[in-house]
Design a protein around this motif. Structure first.
Motif, mmCIF file in Angstrom:
data_model
loop_
_atom_site.group_PDB
_atom_site.id
_atom_site.type_symbol
_atom_site.label_atom_id
_atom_site.label_comp_id
_atom_site.label_asym_id
_atom_site.label_seq_id
_atom_site.Cartn_x
_atom_site.Cartn_y
_atom_site.Cartn_z
ATOM 1 N N ILE A 1 12.693 10.290 -41.349
ATOM 2 C CA ILE A 1 10.946 9.998 -41.849
ATOM 3 C C ILE A 1 10.355 11.382 -41.424
ATOM 4 O O ILE A 1 9.566 11.558 -41.529
ATOM 5 C CB ILE A 1 11.167 8.390 -41.952
ATOM 6 N N ALA A 2 10.469 11.014 -40.221
ATOM 7 C CA ALA A 2 8.658 11.902 -38.777
ATOM 8 C C ALA A 2 9.156 13.265 -39.741
ATOM 9 O O ALA A 2 8.376 14.304 -39.985
ATOM 10 C CB ALA A 2 9.137 11.153 -37.932
ATOM 11 N N ASN A 3 10.239 13.462 -39.625
ATOM 12 C CA ASN A 3 10.174 15.259 -40.095
ATOM 13 C C ASN A 3 10.931 15.326 -41.369
ATOM 14 O O ASN A 3 9.541 16.169 -41.724
ATOM 15 C CB ASN A 3 12.025 15.327 -39.586
ATOM 16 N N PHE A 4 10.422 14.072 -41.965
ATOM 17 C CA PHE A 4 10.114 14.284 -44.163
ATOM 18 C C PHE A 4 8.346 14.683 -43.663
ATOM 19 O O PHE A 4 8.488 15.519 -44.719
ATOM 20 C CB PHE A 4 10.720 13.469 -44.665
ATOM 21 N N TYR A 5 8.236 13.696 -42.912
ATOM 22 C CA TYR A 5 6.683 13.629 -43.239
ATOM 23 C C TYR A 5 5.938 14.389 -42.478
ATOM 24 O O TYR A 5 4.235 14.863 -42.378
ATOM 25 C CB TYR A 5 6.007 12.514 -43.530
ATOM 26 N N LYS A 6 6.221 15.166 -41.767
ATOM 27 C CA LYS A 6 5.805 16.137 -40.874
ATOM 28 C C LYS A 6 4.991 15.467 -39.934
ATOM 29 O O LYS A 6 3.940 15.581 -39.042
ATOM 30 C CB LYS A 6 5.451 17.083 -41.634
ATOM 31 N N MET A 7 5.291 14.059 -39.382
ATOM 32 C CA MET A 7 4.606 13.624 -38.248
ATOM 33 C C MET A 7 4.526 13.983 -36.846
ATOM 34 O O MET A 7 5.793 14.660 -36.803
ATOM 35 C CB MET A 7 5.535 12.368 -37.922
ATOM 36 N N PRO A 8 4.043 14.477 -36.385
ATOM 37 C CA PRO A 8 4.204 14.586 -34.899
ATOM 38 C C PRO A 8 5.128 13.358 -33.647
ATOM 39 O O PRO A 8 4.472 12.646 -33.829
ATOM 40 C CB PRO A 8 2.882 13.942 -34.078
ATOM 41 N N ASN A 37 21.279 4.747 -26.904
ATOM 42 C CA ASN A 37 22.063 5.006 -27.649
ATOM 43 C C ASN A 37 20.923 5.200 -28.534
ATOM 44 O O ASN A 37 21.189 6.464 -29.397
ATOM 45 C CB ASN A 37 23.403 4.309 -27.965
ATOM 46 N N GLY A 38 20.322 4.739 -29.770
ATOM 47 C CA GLY A 38 19.450 5.427 -30.222
ATOM 48 C C GLY A 38 18.345 5.570 -29.828
ATOM 49 O O GLY A 38 17.530 6.722 -30.832
ATOM 50 N N ILE A 39 17.599 5.926 -28.323
ATOM 51 C CA ILE A 39 16.489 6.683 -28.173
ATOM 52 C C ILE A 39 17.061 7.657 -27.613
ATOM 53 O O ILE A 39 16.903 8.925 -27.969
ATOM 54 C CB ILE A 39 16.042 5.983 -26.942
ATOM 55 N N LYS A 40 18.792 7.873 -27.352
ATOM 56 C CA LYS A 40 18.876 9.457 -27.410
ATOM 57 C C LYS A 40 19.242 10.190 -28.567
ATOM 58 O O LYS A 40 18.854 11.080 -29.011
ATOM 59 C CB LYS A 40 20.736 9.373 -26.816
ATOM 60 N N ASP A 41 19.279 9.040 -29.862
ATOM 61 C CA ASP A 41 19.306 9.489 -30.814
ATOM 62 C C ASP A 41 18.590 10.280 -31.782
ATOM 63 O O ASP A 41 18.515 11.205 -32.333
ATOM 64 C CB ASP A 41 20.915 8.492 -31.798
ATOM 65 N N ARG A 45 17.539 14.037 -32.827
ATOM 66 C CA ARG A 45 17.100 14.205 -34.192
ATOM 67 C C ARG A 45 15.867 14.793 -34.148
ATOM 68 O O ARG A 45 15.103 15.210 -35.179
ATOM 69 C CB ARG A 45 16.879 12.816 -35.187
ATOM 70 N N MET A 46 14.898 14.637 -32.598
ATOM 71 C CA MET A 46 13.850 15.293 -33.026
ATOM 72 C C MET A 46 13.733 16.608 -32.578
ATOM 73 O O MET A 46 12.628 16.644 -31.315
ATOM 74 C CB MET A 46 12.150 14.283 -32.484
ATOM 75 N N SER A 47 14.368 17.408 -32.373
ATOM 76 C CA SER A 47 14.920 18.415 -31.179
ATOM 77 C C SER A 47 14.358 18.555 -30.486
ATOM 78 O O SER A 47 13.707 19.257 -29.523
ATOM 79 C CB SER A 47 14.032 20.121 -32.142
ATOM 80 N N ASN A 48 15.122 17.345 -29.686
ATOM 81 C CA ASN A 48 14.726 17.298 -28.225
ATOM 82 C C ASN A 48 13.703 16.902 -27.502
ATOM 83 O O ASN A 48 13.529 16.648 -26.457
ATOM 84 C CB ASN A 48 15.534 18.177 -26.917
ATOM 85 N N ASN A 49 12.301 16.555 -28.307
ATOM 86 C CA ASN A 49 11.301 16.427 -28.174
ATOM 87 C C ASN A 49 11.693 14.955 -27.691
ATOM 88 O O ASN A 49 11.452 13.632 -28.834
ATOM 89 C CB ASN A 49 9.917 16.268 -29.205
#
Length: 117
Positions: A1-8, A37-41, A45-49
């Motif tokens: 969702i964050a990627n789709f909406y370009k959320m910081p 594990n959820g946080i690692k995922d 998905r946030m380009s390791n940010n």
């Protein structure tokens, strides 16, 4: 969702269960690493940010690594469930404070809360 909406990434709050905190305790944490594990995922998905806020909700620990999966996926005892519910209610109130004021005010409120049995 964050990627789709370009959320910081810094505008995201992720709430998750935390084995390292007892039931009835919740803590805000900014960025950093996690063995959850959820946080690692999410990080992957946030380009390791890792620069997002976390809300760690204590569920306690079964004491044995082989019991963790059943413990996390199972229903807590009534006492632990009540502590967790009270803690989540306080966390919601603290998130409102986070939005209206700032992280420091929200942390001061939430980190001083102790659910009672």
């Amino acid at each position: 969702i964050a990627n789709f909406y370009k959320m910081p990434v810094a505008s995201i709050l992720v709430a998750f269960d935390e084995l390292d905190l007892p039931p009835g305790i919740a803590k805000f944490k900014g960025g950093g690493s996690s063995s959850q594990n959820g946080i690692k995922d999410i990080v992957s998905r946030m380009s390791n940010n890792r620069n997002f806020l976390r809300l760690r909700i204590g569920i306690g620990n079964p004491g044995n690594k082989s019991k963790v999966t059943g413990y996390v996926l199972g229903k807590p005892s009534q006492t632990d469930g009540n502590l967790i519910d009270d803690c989540i209610d306080e966390a919601i109130r603290s998130v409102e404070l986070l939005v209206k004021q700032d992280l420091v005010a929200a942390q001061q409120r939430l980190h001083s809360f102790k659910a009672s049995e």
